[in-house]
Scaffold this active site. Structure first.
Site, PDB file in Angstrom:
ATOM      1  N   TYR A 279      -0.018  -7.471  -1.170  1.00 54.09           N
ATOM      2  CA  TYR A 279      -0.465  -6.076  -1.302  1.00 54.09           C
ATOM      3  C   TYR A 279      -0.054  -5.277  -0.075  1.00 54.09           C
ATOM      4  CZ  TYR A 279      -3.826  -2.179  -1.550  1.00 54.09           C
ATOM      5  OH  TYR A 279      -4.412  -0.941  -1.575  1.00 54.09           O
TER       6      TYR A 279
ATOM      7  N   SER B 256      -2.033   2.766   1.746  1.00 51.59           N
ATOM      8  CA  SER B 256      -3.221   2.060   2.214  1.00 51.59           C
ATOM      9  C   SER B 256      -3.058   1.728   3.686  1.00 51.59           C
ATOM     10  CB  SER B 256      -3.412   0.757   1.429  1.00 51.59           C
ATOM     11  OG  SER B 256      -4.482  -0.003   1.952  1.00 51.59           O
TER      12      SER B 256
END
Length: 261
Positions: free
Chosen positions: A156, A145
């Site tokens: 995250y 990501s």
């Protein structure tokens, strides 16, 4: 918009696609099957069989919890037994469970983000290696990501930074074994509503506001000022998985409209 098809691109190849029941993983698995691959779709969702049926006769499904090593090892073993080997692993499991300032995360929530977005890729990379060694080579594509830089998702971000590190270090280690390890780093992506929400507990009103802040930040950080489409994520993933990318390893390709993360 759909990703362009390359008929026969994966003919003779066995692919394992994780997180294949919905979103990017589903689209990757379906297109890989259309392009001639034998595909094992791995997910823990009960509706995985519906996607397998859509993928066709060259596909099979395996339900597993990839947040455990046993789940990852069982999935790779099943792929070897069902198809005679594994050539390509696409590690797609992951996704932020909560969006909130780091100070608002509770310790168990931090742990949950790492389990969801780092461990399935770490375990998958390890569990597939005996199968790639037996094949004499292969390819691992990790879906990372660009959120290694972003607000309201520090755990995250840490998990995805770990995936980038796995990709680069493992590529260096395995190049002499004829194994490529690469990754894409998607930005915000428009997708149909999830059939299984990332946060089963639902969002608080505060979390809805924090999520709106994330959406604004993601669009502002993109040169194109928009989210990408699933097709725009599928195309680079399958390119990197294919022999067209045979001289690319250790690379993390941002796919985020210019935002490098």
């Amino acid at each position: 918009m759909t990703a362009p098809l390359h008929p026969g691109r994966f003919a003779g190849k066995v692919l394992v696609v994780t997180g294949a029941a919905q979103g990017i993983g589903r689209a990757v698995a379906l297109q890989a099957a259309q392009e001639g691959g034998a595909v094992l779709l791995v997910d823990r969702a009960d509706f995985l069989a519906e996607v397998v049926a859509e993928a066709g006769a060259s596909a099979a499904g395996f339900q597993a919890d990839l947040e455990t090593y046993d789940g990852a090892e069982a999935a790779m073993r099943f792929a070897g037994e069902r198809f005679g080997g594994v050539d390509i692993l696409i590690n797609n499991v992951g996704g932020a469970i909560r969006m909130r300032p780091f100070s608002a995360f509770e310790p168990e929530q931090i742990d949950a983000e790492i389990r969801r977005s780092l461990l399935p890729t770490l375990y998958g990379c390890h569990a597939v290696l005996p199968h790639l060694f037996a094949r004499g080579g292969g390819t691992i594509v990790n879906v990372s990501s660009n959120a290694t830089r972003g607000i309201n998702r520090v755990p995250y971000s840490a998990a995805k930074g770990g995936i980038n590190a796995i990709t680069q270090s493992l590529a260096m280690e395995l190049a002499e074994r004829n194994i490529r390890v690469v990754a894409t780093a998607p930005g915000g992506t428009e997708a149909p509503p999830r059939r299984v929400p990332r946060n089963a507990a639902g969002e608080t009103e505060a979390e809805k506001c924090w999520m709106a802040d994330v959406v604004r930040q993601v669009k502002q950080s993109s040169f194109m000022k928009r989210y990408g489409t699933i097709a725009e994520q599928v195309a680079p993933i399958l390119f990197l998985a294919s022999d067209d990318a045979s001289y690319i390893t250790g690379s993390v390709l941002p796919v985020a409209g210019g935002d490098l993360g």
